[in-house]
Design an enzyme around this catalytic site. Structure first.
Site, short mmCIF file in Angstrom:
data_model
loop_
_atom_site.label_atom_id
_atom_site.label_comp_id
_atom_site.label_asym_id
_atom_site.label_seq_id
_atom_site.Cartn_x
_atom_site.Cartn_y
_atom_site.Cartn_z
N ASP A 72 0.81 -1.18 -0.01
CA ASP A 72 0.06 -0.05 -0.01
C ASP A 72 0.85 1.26 -0.12
O ASP A 72 2.15 1.27 0.10
CB ASP A 72 -1.02 -0.20 1.05
CG ASP A 72 -0.24 -0.48 2.62
OD1 ASP A 72 1.15 -0.36 2.68
OD2 ASP A 72 -0.83 -0.92 3.56
N GLU A 148 -9.66 -1.68 5.40
CA GLU A 148 -10.36 -1.41 6.65
C GLU A 148 -11.53 -2.35 7.14
O GLU A 148 -11.85 -2.82 6.21
CB GLU A 148 -10.60 0.37 6.71
CG GLU A 148 -9.45 1.08 6.44
CD GLU A 148 -8.47 1.31 7.70
OE1 GLU A 148 -8.66 0.40 8.63
OE2 GLU A 148 -8.13 2.18 7.66
#
Ligand code: GLP
Length: 275
Positions: A72, A148
């Site tokens: 990421d 998330e």
């Protein structure tokens, strides 16, 4: 899923670094058939990176024929920002080892066309034959990369907003000022990680104990995205003792027992890796 419980974080780092070195050496990679390694940032893998640097310097392993893909990157801060994942990876690993710069892949959080950037990342992973080993860490809420809670377990590389918990957790890298933490990121998806031939997650410290409990003992659930690891045929978590505090005694004893011959970090360098 395998769960390797180590006495402390230093042992965890050594175990994981030796395991990775062994995997690379067993693969005997060449420039035509490189070993493809997925990598995380954060404090969890730092010790592992230090151990890998030592192993490279000692001639135990080489990264010349290793291709890497990072998980990421933040959106909205320059690549050169001290807290960008580009900066982190070069400062903490790449500049100390013999990797070829052209073999390093990190998402560009400032790409003009985010969709194209993410698709190209997925395409490039496929073009090199897929990820052999995806190394990861998790957030206290069980997020993997920047997936998330509530992220689709079928997700692929895309942009993703950071939740408040993650911004608080990551504010320690931004002068403890949550308003300085970027609002969003580019991240591989859960399905992207699950496509890897093997996934190894480092979990350390009391503040990850709840996430570890959900990952190991509860069902697969998008609110704890790390729990998707249960569906992977070669999913492994390597953790320290403090991270096990929310596990049942029986769970703890079970994994200590079945992995009793695989706990010594030094033995990993010559292990047949028992899959
Ligand atoms: C960030 C990263 C994750 C990482 C997590 C945990 O949110 N996107 O990839 O696993 O932090 O970080 P740490 O290891 O510092 O606890």
């Amino acid at each position: 899923m395998r769960l390797i419980i180590q006495d402390n974080h230093d042992q965890t780092s050594k175990w994981v670094a030796n395991y990775i070195a062994r995997k690379i050496n067993l693969a005997a990679p060449t420039s035509k058939k490189p070993f493809v390694l997925g990598l995380p940032t954060g404090s969890s893998p730092l010790g592992t990176y230090q151990e890998l640097i030592k192993l490279v310097h000692d001639g135990v392993v080489s990264f010349r024929n290793v291709v890497t893909f990072n998980m990421d990157e933040y959106v909205g801060i320059p690549k050169e920002h001290p807290q960008s994942y580009h900066t982190f990876m070069w400062a903490n690993l790449f500049k100390h080892i013999d990797i070829r710069p052209e073999n390093v892949n990190i998402l560009n959080g400032n790409a003009p066309d985010i969709k194209a950037e993410c698709q190209a990342y997925e395409d490039k992973m496929k073009a090199v034959g897929g990820i052999d080993l995806f190394l990861g860490g998790i957030g206290p809420d069980g997020h993997l990369a920047f997936n998330e809670p509530g992220s689709s377990l079928a997700s692929r590389t895309r942009d993703k907003e950071l939740n408040y918990d993650t911004k608080i957790a990551n504010s320690r890298f931004f002068d403890n000022d949550v308003s300085k933490v970027p609002e969003s990121s580019l991240t591989v998806g859960i399905a992207t990680v699950m496509d890897a031939k093997e996934v190894l997650i480092i979990v350390n410290g009391y503040n990850k104990a709840r996430a570890l409990q959900h990952a190991v003992e509860e069902g697969v659930n998008h609110m704890w995205t790390i729990s998707a690891l249960q569906l992977h045929p070669r999913g492994m978590i390597v953790c320290d003792e403090p991270a096990t505090y929310e596990l049942r005694v029986g769970t703890y004893k079970h994994f200590k027992d079945i992995e009793r011959n695989n706990l010594d970090p030094d033995s990993m360098l010559n292990s047949d890796l028992v899959w």
